[in-house]
Design an enzyme around this catalytic site. Structure first.
Site, PDB file in Angstrom:
ATOM      1  N   ILE A  49       0.814  -1.220   0.000  1.00 49.70           N
ATOM      2  CA  ILE A  49       0.000   0.000   0.000  1.00 49.70           C
ATOM      3  C   ILE A  49       0.849   1.273   0.000  1.00 49.70           C
ATOM      4  CG2 ILE A  49      -2.018  -1.120   0.994  1.00 49.70           C
ATOM      5  CD1 ILE A  49      -1.290   0.211   3.683  1.00 49.70           C
ATOM      6  N   GLU A  50       2.081   1.173   0.461  1.00 45.45           N
ATOM      7  CA  GLU A  50       2.958   2.352   0.450  1.00 45.45           C
ATOM      8  C   GLU A  50       3.428   2.689  -0.967  1.00 45.45           C
ATOM      9  OE1 GLU A  50       4.018   4.639   2.512  1.00 45.45           O
ATOM     10  OE2 GLU A  50       3.274   3.892   4.414  1.00 45.45           O
ATOM     11  N   SER A  51       3.848   1.678  -1.714  1.00 49.48           N
ATOM     12  CA  SER A  51       4.497   1.950  -3.003  1.00 49.48           C
ATOM     13  C   SER A  51       4.096   0.999  -4.119  1.00 49.48           C
ATOM     14  CB  SER A  51       6.015   1.846  -2.829  1.00 49.48           C
ATOM     15  OG  SER A  51       6.361   0.488  -2.567  1.00 49.48           O
TER      16      SER A  51
END
Length: 195
Positions: A49-51
């Site tokens: 979900i971050e990258s």
């Protein structure tokens, strides 16, 4: 969580398919490193979900790499960030830094949901929210206005991403073209070696 599962299946489906395809390139490495640091392996889905497991990802807040470290936090956990190198983009080194950071957050909060929220918003923001509302329950904190919507949604988004990534067919993702796991060798290079 159900809202994010639905979002990943519909509105964000195309992007999520890309992320899942890239995931197998890095998940084996990341899970091994998290296991070695005594962390739950499912925390690797924070990088999803971050990258979207993109090492060259760069945010408007100047966070970089698969774990989206800002420069200051990356340096605090041993990553070199200078004119010549940005180890926030190194899948192995940044994962080790993320493991250390998450371990520190868990030791502080004794709850993985709060640790994940602290990863997103910063430890001090979560501490202030806990003091303000006199609770150590992440879900209770989401009922108040102090935390940003991004942080309130962070944990459910992480859970939804993990559920889908661990069993994509169950959620209708049958067309994933997975990239092969990253393989590499480490080589010591003498100083002033021409590249």
């Amino acid at each position: 969580v159900e809202q994010f599962i639905e979002c990943f299946q519909t509105t964000a489906r195309e992007r999520f398919v890309t992320w899942l395809g890239r995931s197998q390139k890095y998940i084996p490495l990341m899970k091994n490193l998290f296991r070695a640091h005594g962390l739950p392996e499912d925390l690797v889905y924070i990088a999803l979900i971050e990258s979207g497991f993109e090492p060259s990802a760069y945010s408007r807040s100047k966070a970089s790499g698969p774990w989206q470290f800002i420069s200051q936090t990356g340096k605090r956990y041993g990553l070199k960030v200078n004119w010549w190198v940005d180890e926030r983009r190194d899948p192995e080194k940044s994962t080790i830094a993320a493991a250390k950071h998450l371990k520190d957050l868990y030791e502080r909060f004794e709850c993985w949901y709060l640790a994940a929220a602290g990863y997103n918003a910063g430890e001090s923001k979560i501490v202030r929210a806990m003091k303000r509302y006199r609770t150590e329950d992440f879900w209770s904190l989401t009922n108040h206005r102090y935390l940003k919507r991004e942080t309130k949604n962070y944990v459910p988004q992480m859970i939804a991403a993990a559920l889908i990534a661990k069993d994509p067919e169950k959620y209708g993702f049958t067309d994933i073209e997975y990239q092969k796991p990253v393989l590499y060798e480490k080589v010591k290079v003498p100083g002033l070696t021409g590249l």
